[in-house]
Structures are given as C-alpha cells and as structure tokens.
Design a protein around this motif. Structure first.
Motif, mmCIF file in Angstrom:
data_model
loop_
_atom_site.group_PDB
_atom_site.id
_atom_site.type_symbol
_atom_site.label_atom_id
_atom_site.label_comp_id
_atom_site.label_asym_id
_atom_site.label_seq_id
_atom_site.Cartn_x
_atom_site.Cartn_y
_atom_site.Cartn_z
ATOM 1 N N THR A 69 0.843 -1.188 0.000
ATOM 2 C CA THR A 69 0.000 0.000 0.000
ATOM 3 C C THR A 69 0.883 1.245 0.000
ATOM 4 O O THR A 69 2.037 1.192 0.421
ATOM 5 C CB THR A 69 -0.921 0.016 1.235
ATOM 6 O OG1 THR A 69 -0.120 -0.083 2.413
ATOM 7 C CG2 THR A 69 -1.904 -1.139 1.181
ATOM 8 N N ASN A 70 0.313 2.345 -0.451
ATOM 9 C CA ASN A 70 1.087 3.574 -0.626
ATOM 10 C C ASN A 70 1.559 4.118 0.723
ATOM 11 O O ASN A 70 0.795 4.688 1.485
ATOM 12 C CB ASN A 70 0.212 4.609 -1.340
ATOM 13 C CG ASN A 70 0.973 5.863 -1.705
ATOM 14 O OD1 ASN A 70 0.426 6.947 -1.657
ATOM 15 N ND2 ASN A 70 2.235 5.742 -2.078
ATOM 16 N N ARG A 71 2.858 3.940 1.015
ATOM 17 C CA ARG A 71 3.426 4.363 2.298
ATOM 18 C C ARG A 71 4.633 5.269 2.136
ATOM 19 O O ARG A 71 5.275 5.633 3.115
ATOM 20 C CB ARG A 71 3.821 3.123 3.121
ATOM 21 C CG ARG A 71 2.653 2.245 3.530
ATOM 22 C CD ARG A 71 3.129 0.894 4.023
ATOM 23 N NE ARG A 71 4.164 1.042 5.037
ATOM 24 C CZ ARG A 71 5.095 0.122 5.292
ATOM 25 N NH1 ARG A 71 5.120 -1.004 4.582
ATOM 26 N NH2 ARG A 71 5.990 0.306 6.230
ATOM 27 N N GLY A 72 4.987 5.612 0.913
ATOM 28 C CA GLY A 72 6.101 6.525 0.696
ATOM 29 C C GLY A 72 7.361 5.824 0.230
ATOM 30 O O GLY A 72 7.503 4.601 0.311
ATOM 31 N N ARG A 73 8.303 6.641 -0.258
ATOM 32 C CA ARG A 73 9.526 6.094 -0.860
ATOM 33 C C ARG A 73 10.432 5.413 0.159
ATOM 34 O O ARG A 73 11.099 4.425 -0.151
ATOM 35 C CB ARG A 73 10.291 7.211 -1.570
ATOM 36 C CG ARG A 73 9.513 7.888 -2.679
ATOM 37 C CD ARG A 73 10.387 8.714 -3.580
ATOM 38 N NE ARG A 73 11.186 9.689 -2.848
ATOM 39 C CZ ARG A 73 12.135 10.436 -3.413
ATOM 40 N NH1 ARG A 73 12.381 10.294 -4.702
ATOM 41 N NH2 ARG A 73 12.817 11.309 -2.708
ATOM 42 N N ALA A 74 10.487 5.934 1.392
ATOM 43 C CA ALA A 74 11.362 5.330 2.400
ATOM 44 C C ALA A 74 10.915 3.898 2.701
ATOM 45 O O ALA A 74 11.732 2.965 2.730
ATOM 46 C CB ALA A 74 11.354 6.168 3.675
ATOM 47 N N ALA A 75 9.615 3.704 2.918
ATOM 48 C CA ALA A 75 9.105 2.360 3.200
ATOM 49 C C ALA A 75 9.284 1.445 2.000
ATOM 50 O O ALA A 75 9.605 0.251 2.154
ATOM 51 C CB ALA A 75 7.630 2.437 3.598
ATOM 52 N N ALA A 76 9.101 1.983 0.788
ATOM 53 C CA ALA A 76 9.270 1.155 -0.411
ATOM 54 C C ALA A 76 10.723 0.708 -0.556
ATOM 55 O O ALA A 76 10.996 -0.457 -0.882
ATOM 56 C CB ALA A 76 8.825 1.939 -1.642
ATOM 57 N N ARG A 77 11.664 1.618 -0.316
ATOM 58 C CA ARG A 77 13.068 1.229 -0.428
ATOM 59 C C ARG A 77 13.441 0.176 0.624
ATOM 60 O O ARG A 77 14.195 -0.755 0.335
ATOM 61 C CB ARG A 77 13.962 2.461 -0.288
ATOM 62 C CG ARG A 77 13.910 3.380 -1.502
ATOM 63 C CD ARG A 77 15.061 4.369 -1.486
ATOM 64 N NE ARG A 77 15.009 5.230 -2.652
ATOM 65 C CZ ARG A 77 14.501 6.458 -2.653
ATOM 66 N NH1 ARG A 77 14.027 6.963 -1.536
ATOM 67 N NH2 ARG A 77 14.477 7.183 -3.755
ATOM 68 N N ASN A 78 12.926 0.332 1.832
ATOM 69 C CA ASN A 78 13.214 -0.678 2.858
ATOM 70 C C ASN A 78 12.656 -2.037 2.470
ATOM 71 O O ASN A 78 13.285 -3.070 2.716
ATOM 72 C CB ASN A 78 12.629 -0.231 4.204
ATOM 73 C CG ASN A 78 13.496 0.791 4.907
ATOM 74 O OD1 ASN A 78 14.648 1.008 4.520
ATOM 75 N ND2 ASN A 78 12.959 1.436 5.919
ATOM 76 N N ALA A 79 11.467 -2.049 1.854
ATOM 77 C CA ALA A 79 10.900 -3.320 1.393
ATOM 78 C C ALA A 79 11.808 -3.950 0.342
ATOM 79 O O ALA A 79 12.010 -5.175 0.330
ATOM 80 C CB ALA A 79 9.503 -3.090 0.827
#
Length: 485
Positions: A69-79
């Motif tokens: 779900t849309n949580r921002g670039r920081a969370a996406a990079r950590n994933a």
C-alpha cells in the motif's frame, strides 16, 4: 552454498509504469554478466499496470517485484532492501536510464575494505523541444553536478540523493535503512546520509556511473514535490535539530526583497483562500504557454512559495511520529479545465490578485526602485506604523470590499528628480499588501476610499474633495465615504 550476487538494484516506483519499463530495458544492456546482478522493484501502491508489466517483462537478469500500500519512498526502499541478496545495493529512481557501464562503474567505486556511499550523476538530456520546466530542471541539476564534480569537493549529507546511489548491504543493515516516518516526498535521503556520516561512512561522488534522467514531470507535479519537501524539511529538523544550519528552512529571510515580498503575499493570501495554490499553478501554465524571457525567475518564485507553504503547514502541526499525506494543505490539485460554479466569484477575485502580483513581480524596474535603499530612509519603522493603521481599517471594512485609493503626491522630505512617483508607488504597494483581500484601486468610483498620506497635516485637499471623513487612524491613514448625491 550459492555465492551471493554482486549487485542488487532497487527501484521504488509509484504510478510510473512506462518510466519503469525504460529503466528495466536500460539495465538489460549492462556490460557485466546478467548472472551477477538482480533488480527489485518495490511498487508503492501503484494501480497503473506496473505489477503486470513486470510480471510479463522478459529480463536477462533476475527480476522481482513487491507490491505494498502507498506508504512513501522510504518504506518502499526498505521493502526492496529486505529482498536483496547482493553485497552491493544500488538505488535508482524510476525515471532513470543508466548507461551500459553503469553497474560496473558502481562496483569499481567500492574498493575492497572501503566504507563508502557512492553518488553517481543524474543528468537530464538536452532536448530543445522539451517543455520549459525541463530546461529549468536541467540547469539546476547541471549546477549541482558541477559542484559535486569539482576537484577536492567534500560531499556532505545534503549532497546525497537516492536517484543514483550505491552502498553495501552491510552498511544499510548497520544504520537501519531508511526512516519510514518520511511518508511524503523528500529528505529521507538526507536523513539516511546523515546517519551514514555519523557512522563513519565516506560519501563519494563518482562521475562514471551515469544514469540519465528522463524528466517528464509537469509544473503541477513539481509543485506537489516542493510542497511535500517543505513538510519533510520540518520533520527532518525536528529529528535532527543540531544540523539544521544550511537547510532551506534557515533561508526564509534570504533572497531579493522583491521575491520575499511576493512570497509573503502569496502565503498570506493562501490563509484566506485555500485554493490559492491551484491559481498559482494555473498562472504558471499560462506563463509556460507564452514562455517569457524571465520564466526561470517565475519558476523559482512559485516553487519557493510551495516549499514554504508545506513548511508552514508542518510547523503548525504538533510534533509527532505520524506525518501522513493527509496532512498536506493541498492533497491534490485540480486540472486547469475543471470548474466549480460555487467558486466563480472567488476565482475572479483571486485571479485579479494573482495577475496584479505577477505584474508587480515582472516589473523589476519600478518595484526595485520602490524598495531601493529602505534602510537609509528608516523605511522599516514607517512600514510598521502604516501596517498597524491598515490592520485597524481592515477590521471595519466589509469582506472583499472595493475601495478607492487616495494619496498625497508631495514627498515627505525634499528629494530630487522623479522620486515623487516612486514614493507614491511604494505607498500604494504597501496599502495593497496590508489590506488584502480588499481590492484597492486608484481613482475608481467607490462608496469607500482609503487615504494614505505622508502625514495628517499634508492632506491633498483636491484628492479628498467631495468625501466625508469616517475615521482618522493616525499616521496619515484615513477612511472616507463618498458624499451623498
């Protein structure tokens, strides 16, 4: 036991299917063997077909995607980091097209035993057919890259961007990856870089791993980014108050008087009319179609306004861990063609204000002369006195009133040449600024008139003929009513 891959490429994306495809195709043309690297695409809530495109993409390398779900670039990079198996992690933005030697250059920039984070160039290709916003962004990007490539230049955390960045997976694990409280665009890269510096990591710029940026954002999208960056700048400053020196947040009082005045006026107007940002975007669209010679100045002014609009919104919020997208003052901008009948009158009035503003900003000569050498003639004290009187007037004026403007053309003190119109113009600009949203126009037929004289004793009787004084606010500021017929 299987030997780990040498490189993992992480490309976070949101609603940019075509751009991601171009990046994946460029990564398929690398000079190192496809068996030595993998590509991971964390999809941050996209519903534009990105997931399906990746599933069907025929890549020579190992390609994986993860949707969240849309949580921002920081969370996406950590994933994406959690999925990596390579020793070196390379971050790319989803609008980058790396050159064939890109991954090899990143590998060579990390000699054995080094603790480095390597930043690579992200030039925007030169294309004369590009929209003016692309030329503006190219010039600012080139200035940044020239500074980073300067011999002997030492990178600081504010020089790091994650559109083209590499560092080891061990270093990412050591500092804990990205801070996921940065859910909006911006400053999550600064925050990571600061923790890397504090951990003793060397920040290096390498000119070889080039990734060209296929810049396709319009002004509205760039304005949203600046709005978010203002918000996240405050979040960063609250987390790291000891390193705020040098951040944009500390530069509010810098720049030209003309630019500061226009920005303050727009920010003040935004508090009265929440749709002001949409009107600024519409005005910029009008300017882009006409491409005036000084369009870069307009871009700088407008984007500066959006940054401080976001910062002001964040500063009014109590500090807390949750800085969500919903807290933005303008979560979405309407398209220029959309209409809302209930706001037609407000649109007309705001349109007038913005046209006056842009006319003032574009008239560099008279406005520059109006504010020339303010300190030398004690102007700050005068402005304070006048603003106090105007605030008193505003309390008794009806909302969005139309008032005539009266002034004494005689200079306050003997001056030579053509300073008389300069002083009159300066007082008129000050009156407009102080009385907004009242519409103040010189010489219009009106039931009300504002007198802005150098002193109560120096009133021009010709200007006030046929008018009845309602109230004298002092310091030459008066309110009149037209005489009854």
């Amino acid at each position: 036991m299987t030997e780990p891959l040498r490189i993992s490429v992480v490309i976070p994306t949101y609603q940019r299917c075509a751009s991601v495809r171009r990046t994946l195709e460029a990564l398929a043309r690398q000079t190192i063997a496809a068996t030595e690297y993998e590509v991971i695409v964390p999809i941050d809530g996209s519903d534009d077909g990105t997931k399906e495109m990746i599933e069907s993409f025929q890549a020579p390398y190992r390609l994986r995607a993860a949707w969240q779900t849309n949580r921002g670039r920081a969370a996406a990079r950590n994933a994406g980091i959690r999925m990596t198996t390579g020793r070196l992690v390379v971050f790319l933005d989803d609008d980058m097209e790396p050159v064939p030697g890109f991954l090899l250059a990143h590998l060579e920039a990390h000699p054995p035993g080094s603790r480095r984070a390597v930043v690579g160039p992200v030039p925007i290709p030169d294309d004369s057919a590009s929209p003016p916003i692309v030329h503006y962004r190219r010039r600012s990007t080139n200035a940044l890259l020239d500074r980073l490539a300067r011999p002997g230049y030492q990178l600081g955390f504010r020089d790091v961007y994650t559109g083209n960045l590499s560092l080891s997976r061990d270093l990412l694990d050591e500092v804990g990856g990205f801070d996921e409280s940065f859910t909006l665009y911006g400053y999550e890269d600064y925050e990571l870089a600061l923790r890397l510096v504090q951990a003793g990591v060397e920040l290096v710029f390498s000119p070889q791993p080039v990734a060209y940026q296929a810049y396709d954002k319009g002004f509205a999208a760039l304005a949203r980014d600046c709005l978010a960056r203002g918000h996240t700048a405050v979040l960063f400053a609250r987390k790291h108050p000891d390193v705020t020196a040098g951040l944009k947040l500390t530069t509010y009082n810098e720049g030209s008087r003309r630019g500061r005045f226009a920005r303050a006026l727009l920010l003040w107007l935004s508090r009265w009319v929440p749709r002001t940002p949409e009107w600024v975007i519409s005005a910029m669209g009008w300017l882009e179609r006409r491409r005036p010679r000084r369009i870069d100045d307009y871009y700088t002014l407008a984007l500066d306004y959006f940054f401080w609009l976001g910062a002001g919104s964040a500063l009014r919020e109590p500090p807390g861990p949750d800085h969500s997208r919903a807290s933005l003052p303008v979560p979405a901008f309407r398209h220029a063609g959309e209409t809302d009948g209930s706001h037609d009158v407000v649109r007309m009035r705001i349109g007038r204000c913005l046209l006056v503003l842009f006319a003032l900003v574009s008239s560099a000569r008279p406005l520059g002369r109006a504010f020339h050498d303010l300190a030398g003639v004690s102007r700050p004290d005068e402005i304070t006195r006048y603003e106090t009187r105007f605030r008193e007037i505003r309390k008794i004026l009806p909302p969005h009133a139309h008032v005539a403007y009266l002034t004494d053309p005689t200079p306050r003190e003997p001056v030579g040449g053509d300073d008389t119109p300069r002083l009159a113009f300066e007082h008129y600009v000050l009156t407009q600024y102080a009385l907004l949203p009242t519409i103040v126009l010189p010489g219009i037929p009106s039931a009300l008139a504002v007198g802005n004289f150098h002193s109560a004793s120096g009133i021009d009787s010709t200007a006030t003929g046929g008018l009845t004084l309602i109230r004298d606010f002092g310091n030459g500021v008066m309110l009149f009513r037209a005489a009854a017929e």
